[in-house]
Design an enzyme around this catalytic site. Structure first.
Site, PDB file in Angstrom:
ATOM      1  N   ASP A 116       0.673  -1.118   0.065  1.00  0.00           N
ATOM      2  CA  ASP A 116       0.084  -0.018   0.112  1.00  0.00           C
ATOM      3  C   ASP A 116       0.860   1.394   0.141  1.00  0.00           C
ATOM      4  OD1 ASP A 116      -2.629  -0.555   0.147  1.00  0.00           O
ATOM      5  OD2 ASP A 116      -2.969  -0.947   2.033  1.00  0.00           O
TER       6      ASP A 116
ATOM      7  N   GLU B  83      -3.949   7.297   2.414  1.00  0.00           N
ATOM      8  CA  GLU B  83      -4.616   6.532   3.441  1.00  0.00           C
ATOM      9  C   GLU B  83      -3.340   6.070   4.563  1.00  0.00           C
ATOM     10  OE1 GLU B  83      -6.307   2.699   2.299  1.00  0.00           O
ATOM     11  OE2 GLU B  83      -6.842   2.286   4.437  1.00  0.00           O
TER      12      GLU B  83
ATOM     13  N   ASP C 269      -6.046   6.487  -2.291  1.00  0.00           N
ATOM     14  CA  ASP C 269      -6.055   5.144  -1.773  1.00  0.00           C
ATOM     15  C   ASP C 269      -5.656   4.361  -2.557  1.00  0.00           C
ATOM     16  OD1 ASP C 269      -6.811   2.964  -0.336  1.00  0.00           O
ATOM     17  OD2 ASP C 269      -9.018   3.302  -0.112  1.00  0.00           O
TER      18      ASP C 269
ATOM     19  N   ILE D 281      -4.776   1.049  -2.306  1.00  0.00           N
ATOM     20  CA  ILE D 281      -5.348  -0.296  -2.545  1.00  0.00           C
ATOM     21  C   ILE D 281      -6.549  -0.094  -1.929  1.00  0.00           C
ATOM     22  CG2 ILE D 281      -5.354  -2.736  -2.518  1.00  0.00           C
ATOM     23  CD1 ILE D 281      -2.327  -2.846  -2.810  1.00  0.00           C
ATOM     24  N   ASP D 282      -7.757  -0.138  -2.311  1.00  0.00           N
ATOM     25  CA  ASP D 282      -9.081  -0.221  -1.715  1.00  0.00           C
ATOM     26  C   ASP D 282      -9.476  -1.618  -1.798  1.00  0.00           C
ATOM     27  OD1 ASP D 282     -11.055   1.171  -0.453  1.00  0.00           O
ATOM     28  OD2 ASP D 282     -12.405   0.259  -1.854  1.00  0.00           O
TER      29      ASP D 282
ATOM     30  N   THR E 112      -8.100  -3.900   0.543  1.00  0.00           N
ATOM     31  CA  THR E 112      -7.187  -4.530   1.011  1.00  0.00           C
ATOM     32  C   THR E 112      -7.422  -6.264   1.242  1.00  0.00           C
ATOM     33  OG1 THR E 112      -7.121  -3.254   2.640  1.00  0.00           O
ATOM     34  CG2 THR E 112      -4.999  -3.231   1.527  1.00  0.00           C
TER      35      THR E 112
ATOM     36  N   ASP F 163     -11.426   7.376  -0.025  1.00  0.00           N
ATOM     37  CA  ASP F 163     -12.164   6.310  -0.506  1.00  0.00           C
ATOM     38  C   ASP F 163     -13.092   6.904  -1.503  1.00  0.00           C
ATOM     39  OD1 ASP F 163     -11.556   3.782   0.933  1.00  0.00           O
ATOM     40  OD2 ASP F 163     -12.498   4.495   2.755  1.00  0.00           O
TER      41      ASP F 163
HETATM   42  O1  LIG Z   1      -9.243  -1.585   1.899  1.00  0.00           O
HETATM   43  P1  LIG Z   1      -9.266   0.100   2.565  1.00  0.00           P
HETATM   44  O2  LIG Z   1      -8.606   1.076   1.612  1.00  0.00           O
HETATM   45  O3  LIG Z   1      -8.695   0.122   3.879  1.00  0.00           O
HETATM   46  O4  LIG Z   1     -10.757   0.877   2.381  1.00  0.00           O
HETATM   47  C1  LIG Z   1     -11.862  -0.116   3.143  1.00  0.00           C
HETATM   48  C2  LIG Z   1     -13.290   0.963   3.289  1.00  0.00           C
HETATM   49  O5  LIG Z   1     -12.579   2.174   4.005  1.00  0.00           O
HETATM   50  C3  LIG Z   1     -14.351   0.547   4.014  1.00  0.00           C
HETATM   51  O6  LIG Z   1     -15.258   1.215   4.046  1.00  0.00           O
HETATM   52  C4  LIG Z   1     -14.763  -0.710   3.322  1.00  0.00           C
HETATM   53  O7  LIG Z   1     -15.710  -1.442   3.830  1.00  0.00           O
HETATM   54  P2  LIG Z   1     -16.829  -2.354   3.371  1.00  0.00           P
HETATM   55  O8  LIG Z   1     -16.685  -3.429   2.499  1.00  0.00           O
HETATM   56  O9  LIG Z   1     -17.483  -2.475   4.458  1.00  0.00           O
HETATM   57  O10 LIG Z   1     -17.580  -1.390   2.419  1.00  0.00           O
HETATM   58  C5  LIG Z   1     -13.397  -1.802   3.109  1.00  0.00           C
HETATM   59  O11 LIG Z   1     -13.945  -2.819   2.440  1.00  0.00           O
HETATM   60  P3  LIG Z   1     -13.488  -4.449   2.896  1.00  0.00           P
HETATM   61  O12 LIG Z   1     -13.603  -4.474   4.218  1.00  0.00           O
HETATM   62  O13 LIG Z   1     -14.325  -5.076   2.235  1.00  0.00           O
HETATM   63  O14 LIG Z   1     -11.967  -4.535   2.135  1.00  0.00           O
HETATM   64  C6  LIG Z   1     -12.539  -0.982   2.327  1.00  0.00           C
HETATM   65  O15 LIG Z   1     -13.021  -0.638   0.970  1.00  0.00           O
HETATM   66 MG   LIG Z   2     -10.074   2.519   1.126  1.00  0.00          MG
HETATM   67 MG   LIG Z   3      -6.488   1.347   1.084  1.00  0.00          MG
END
Ligand SMILES: O=P(O)(O)O[C@H]1[C@H](O)[C@@H](O)[C@H](OP(=O)(O)O)[C@@H](OP(=O)(O)O)[C@H]1O
Ligand SMILES: [Mg+2]
Ligand SMILES: [Mg+2]
Length: 431
Positions: free
Chosen positions: A101, A126, A202, A204-205, A207, A352
């Site tokens: 990341d 992030e 962001d 990698i969203d 992760t 995000d």
């Molecule tokens: O992977 P990072 O960059 O940390 O971003 C997170 C978002 O901030 C969360 O809101 C997401 O949660 P949801 O999948 O419950 O929307 C979360 O989805 P995930 O828990 O399914 O990976 C991610 O999109």
């Molecule tokens: Mg994210």
């Molecule tokens: Mg991320």
């Protein structure tokens, strides 16, 4: 005037997938695709079209690094060690996925700085780039001027794993150039003062999905919305203007869009810009078919963790669906695979939403604060409310520290069509 809206489709009839991004990889840093004389390095202004072109390059390169980490055995092994739990945190003192990341975020910063001097410090993301390695040494992850120097920084945090450090530094120093889209013409004459803009990244969203493994993409019958795995991963780069906080440019890359064998993946890029009254996106505009067939409900995406609560308000008038990844859910709104993304909770952040928000604005939509749509005034003062409740990206949340300062505390509603937003607001306030 608002641009013609992209009118969506019924569920199960999503837009035809866009072709995978065509790439040109140059040995030399300069791209043949850049049109017009380039502006002098160090100049205070930059051309909006050049910035968008560079963000597309940065997003594609990020996607390539994300794919390579899963493809290269040396790196993939480090990534999946996290899953087993046993060695997590022991080998390096941090998660390897965190390094992936951070590295992508710093690469975006470095590449933007190289192209537009002074832009690097305007990139916020992030991730925090300070690491403490296994021997307690503090190391700042930065992309240096050459591969050798970057590799030596990486070796410090990868406990001398030369092979992994070498592969990573090779990846972050490659040149990736995306052909310049014709629509950028519209932005050729727009100059942006670097001091007046900021960038949210962001890297990698999704992760969790990124390290989940090679599961086959899973779609519910009749739907085009991925339920888990790599297609739910996105790279998000958004630019906002400091004066208003509004997002003006958004680039989303979906690195794992398609696969034939579950191993070799191709990605896709979606971008949009809304600067003053000039707007454009890469998406086909002005579809003429109606949004819904008679009797059909608008599909609304939400987080698994918010589904039960929101369902009680929305299920009468909307079909409530879930999918992982905030960036992916926002991309589904942009692709018109659903009519909106609703989240009542505080688990998304500015990084995000910034990029998707800019694209939605370019399409005539937006992202508003969920909680404020529940007020009685929202409907009564419709135009003012929709304008004033857009999420903004320039100011930290009051009395919040660390990443919480950039949390979308009031929840979000992302929409393309304002009528859908109004209908949602009505359902959400119904007892
Ligand atoms: O992977 P990072 O960059 O940390 O971003 C997170 C978002 O901030 C969360 O809101 C997401 O949660 P949801 O999948 O419950 O929307 C979360 O989805 P995930 O828990 O399914 O990976 C991610 O999109
Ligand atoms: Mg994210
Ligand atoms: Mg991320």
């Amino acid at each position: 005037d608002p641009l013609p809206l992209v009118v969506g489709q019924q569920q199960g009839q999503g837009p035809p997938p866009l072709p995978p991004t065509q790439l040109v990889r140059n040995k030399k840093a300069h791209s043949r695709h850049c049109s017009g004389p380039s502006q002098p390095q160090g100049s205070r202004n930059l051309r909006a079209s050049d910035l968008i072109a560079e963000l597309l390059n940065a997003a594609e390169k990020s996607a390539e690094v994300a794919r390579a980490i899963r493809r290269e055995e040396t790196l993939f092994q480090l990534l999946i060690e996290e899953k087993t739990g046993d060695d997590k945190g022991k080998r390096f003192g941090f998660d390897f996925k965190t390094l992936a990341d951070v590295l992508i975020q710093e690469m975006i910063r470095h590449d933007l700085e190289k192209k537009f001097s002074g832009m690097g410090k305007r990139v916020t993301g992030e991730e925090n780039n300070k690491f403490t390695n296994i021997v307690g040494e503090s190391v700042t992850v930065e992309i240096k001027d050459n591969k050798k120097k970057t590799m030596s920084t990486l070796m410090k945090i990868l406990s001398g794993n030369d092979r992994a450090a070498g592969v990573l530094s090779e990846l972050v120093h490659q040149d990736v150039t995306v052909p310049r889209p014709a629509e950028l013409q519209k932005f050729e004459s727009i100059q942006l003062d670097k001091k007046t803009i900021g960038v949210w990244v962001d890297p990698i969203d999704g992760t969790a999905e990124y390290i989940t493994g090679n599961r086959d993409p899973e779609f519910r019958p009749g739907e085009n919305i991925s339920q888990n795995g790599l297609p739910n991963v996105t790279v998000l780069i958004g630019v906002y203007e400091k004066a208003t906080g509004l997002p003006i440019i958004g680039v989303i890359n979906q690195p794992f869009f398609q696969t034939t064998d579950g191993k070799a993946w191709t990605g896709r890029m979606v971008w949009g810009a809304c600067i003053g009254d000039v707007r454009a996106t890469c998406l086909p505009m002005a579809r003429s078919e109606p949004l819904l067939a008679e009797g059909d409900k608008h599909a609304v995406l939400t987080s698994m963790s918010d589904c039960k609560k929101l369902g009680t308000y929305l299920c009468e008038n909307f079909e409530v669906l879930t999918a992982p990844g905030a960036g992916y859910k926002l991309l589904c709104v942009i692709d018109r695979l659903c009519s909106a993304y609703v989240l009542s909770k505080d688990n998304t952040y500015r990084w995000d939403t910034c990029a998707p928000h800019a694209i939605l604005r370019a399409m005539g939509g937006g992202v508003v604060k969920h909680k404020q749509t529940l007020s009685a005034d929202f409907k009564a003062k419709r135009d003012q409310s929709v304008r004033e409740l857009q999420i903004t990206y320039h100011k930290a949340e009051p009395k919040a520290a660390g990443s919480n300062a950039w949390c979308n505390m009031q929840g979000v509603i992302a929409y393309c069509d304002e009528e859908v937003l109004m209908k949602l607001a009505e359902s959400l306030t119904r007892k």
